[in-house]
Design a protein around this motif. Structure first.
Motif, PDB file in Angstrom:
ATOM      1  N   ASP A  51     -18.446  39.557  32.778  1.00 22.16           N
ATOM      2  CA  ASP A  51     -18.574  40.595  31.747  1.00 22.16           C
ATOM      3  C   ASP A  51     -20.032  40.848  31.390  1.00 22.16           C
ATOM      4  O   ASP A  51     -20.424  41.989  31.111  1.00 22.16           O
ATOM      5  CB  ASP A  51     -17.780  40.199  30.503  1.00 22.16           C
ATOM      6  N   ILE A  52     -20.840  39.805  31.403  1.00 26.07           N
ATOM      7  CA  ILE A  52     -22.275  39.950  31.131  1.00 26.07           C
ATOM      8  C   ILE A  52     -22.916  40.810  32.204  1.00 26.07           C
ATOM      9  O   ILE A  52     -23.670  41.753  31.910  1.00 26.07           O
ATOM     10  CB  ILE A  52     -22.950  38.566  31.067  1.00 26.07           C
ATOM     11  N   VAL A 187     -27.771  33.131  27.747  1.00 30.60           N
ATOM     12  CA  VAL A 187     -27.215  31.836  28.147  1.00 30.60           C
ATOM     13  C   VAL A 187     -25.703  31.983  28.284  1.00 30.60           C
ATOM     14  O   VAL A 187     -25.012  32.305  27.315  1.00 30.60           O
ATOM     15  CB  VAL A 187     -27.543  30.738  27.119  1.00 30.60           C
ATOM     16  N   ASP A 188     -25.205  31.779  29.504  1.00 32.68           N
ATOM     17  CA  ASP A 188     -23.765  31.780  29.746  1.00 32.68           C
ATOM     18  C   ASP A 188     -23.232  30.423  29.282  1.00 32.68           C
ATOM     19  O   ASP A 188     -23.224  29.452  30.030  1.00 32.68           O
ATOM     20  CB  ASP A 188     -23.490  32.006  31.229  1.00 32.68           C
ATOM     21  N   ASN A 189     -22.812  30.379  28.041  1.00 37.49           N
ATOM     22  CA  ASN A 189     -22.434  29.117  27.386  1.00 37.49           C
ATOM     23  C   ASN A 189     -20.930  28.859  27.564  1.00 37.49           C
ATOM     24  O   ASN A 189     -20.136  29.033  26.645  1.00 37.49           O
ATOM     25  CB  ASN A 189     -22.818  29.193  25.913  1.00 37.49           C
ATOM     26  N   GLY A 223     -19.101  36.200  24.809  1.00 39.43           N
ATOM     27  CA  GLY A 223     -19.582  36.642  26.114  1.00 39.43           C
ATOM     28  C   GLY A 223     -18.522  37.211  27.018  1.00 39.43           C
ATOM     29  O   GLY A 223     -18.822  37.613  28.146  1.00 39.43           O
ATOM     30  N   GLN A 224     -17.262  37.257  26.550  1.00 39.55           N
ATOM     31  CA  GLN A 224     -16.210  37.929  27.298  1.00 39.55           C
ATOM     32  C   GLN A 224     -15.854  39.278  26.676  1.00 39.55           C
ATOM     33  O   GLN A 224     -14.955  39.967  27.140  1.00 39.55           O
ATOM     34  CB  GLN A 224     -14.958  37.047  27.354  1.00 39.55           C
ATOM     35  N   ASP A 225     -16.595  39.679  25.634  1.00 45.35           N
ATOM     36  CA  ASP A 225     -16.375  40.951  24.955  1.00 45.35           C
ATOM     37  C   ASP A 225     -17.505  41.903  25.345  1.00 45.35           C
ATOM     38  O   ASP A 225     -18.632  41.791  24.857  1.00 45.35           O
ATOM     39  CB  ASP A 225     -16.362  40.724  23.443  1.00 45.35           C
ATOM     40  N   LYS A 249     -20.898  33.006  24.344  1.00 47.67           N
ATOM     41  CA  LYS A 249     -19.839  32.006  24.403  1.00 47.67           C
ATOM     42  C   LYS A 249     -18.764  32.504  25.370  1.00 47.67           C
ATOM     43  O   LYS A 249     -18.140  33.551  25.135  1.00 47.67           O
ATOM     44  CB  LYS A 249     -19.241  31.775  23.015  1.00 47.67           C
ATOM     45  N   THR A 250     -18.593  31.777  26.464  1.00 46.03           N
ATOM     46  CA  THR A 250     -17.677  32.207  27.513  1.00 46.03           C
ATOM     47  C   THR A 250     -16.712  31.071  27.858  1.00 46.03           C
ATOM     48  O   THR A 250     -16.836  29.950  27.374  1.00 46.03           O
ATOM     49  CB  THR A 250     -18.436  32.622  28.786  1.00 46.03           C
TER      50      THR A 250
END
Length: 292
Positions: A51-52, A187-189, A223-225, A249-250
């Motif tokens: 998504d990012i 940051v893909d957290n 991070g999925q929105d 936040k993913t």
């Protein structure tokens, strides 16, 4: 300064959020097909950042296939190189490489190895795979661009695991000292690493607190929105004179229920049955063909 900030912003890309969400599901389907065909792992890492990447390449980044070396382009650095399948699929969807080439991922002689190589694929800004280097390269690029009056932006997508590296925080300190407000770290957290959970291995301090402590302006989002991602990007820089950090936040393996938040899928290669189940669940066709 207000005029300068306005010049650095982009409007929300054309096309509805629903369209981008459908495209993200197609990218996820493509990643699973690529892993199946190439006998490659790292699906949790790839699926968490889809998504990012879709948001970035839906019109936010000022770069296109016909202006790859425009000195005033934006630079995107894909630091979490092990998630390469997602990056390749998004690049193909944006016209940077032929979609049919995705079927060669991870195979001998392919331009699409399991970690991106700039010598094989010139549309890349950097080669990546050895973690912890992307932010340092990004700060160096901004520094050089500042010297030449170049007003392009630099966006670095990092994994939370690579933030274990001291080089990340040396680069973070340098960026603040140089007032690099055209630098964005995402940051893909997903709270997953090869050997465990990020918060267990590195303590409970949030990445937002860590970046703020180094002098950045940080914001935590879902991070999925895709809507939240675009909104955060459109607000960059969060504060003039400071670099911006987006803590996304993913969920590792997002979009496929039996892979989601499952550390087993950090390295596992999908079987034919796994592929069939994943494609049925995602509900959008992949961009490369596969025989089932």
């Amino acid at each position: 300064m207000a005029h300068q900030v306005e010049l650095l912003r982009r409007n929300i890309p054309t096309g509805s959020i629903a369209d981008l969400q459908r495209h993200a599901r197609s990218i996820r389907a493509t990643c699973v097909v690529m892993a199946y065909l190439g006998r490659q792992g790292h699906l949790t890492s790839a699926l968490s950042c889809v998504d990012i990447l879709v948001a970035l390449y839906s019109g936010y980044l000022r770069v296109s296939p016909d202006r790859l070396r425009d000195p005033h382009r934006d630079r995107f650095l894909f630091s979490k190189g092990h998630a390469a399948s997602a990056y390749y699929a998004v690049l193909a969807g944006a016209g940077f490489l032929p979609r049919e080439e995705l079927a060669t991922y991870g195979k001998g002689g392919s331009r699409l190895p399991s970690h991106p190589c700039r010598e094989m694929l010139p549309c890349l800004e950097i080669s990546s795979g050895s973690l912890g280097h992307g932010l340092g390269m990004g700060t160096g690029m901004v520094y050089g661009m500042d010297q030449s009056g170049n007003r392009g932006r630099v966006v670095v997508l990092m994994s939370d695991g690579e933030c274990n590296e001291g080089s990340v925080w040396e680069s973070a300190a340098f960026a603040v000292a140089q007032k690099q407000d055209r630098l964005v770290a995402i940051v893909d957290n997903n709270n997953m690493q090869a050997v465990g959970r990020t918060d267990q291995l590195m303590g409970g301090a949030s990445f937002e607190h860590k970046f703020n402590a180094f002098g950045w302006e940080a914001r935590t989002i879902d991070g999925q929105d895709i809507g939240q991602i675009l909104s955060a990007l459109n607000d960059v820089p969060f504060k003039p004179g400071r670099p911006s950090a987006i803590i996304a936040k993913t969920t590792g393996g997002a979009g496929v229920s039996f892979m989601a938040d499952n550390t087993v899928w950090h390295y596992r290669v999908p079987s034919k049955e796994d592929l069939t189940k994943a494609l049925a669940e995602l509900g959008e066709p992949p961009m490369t063909r596969v025989s089932l």
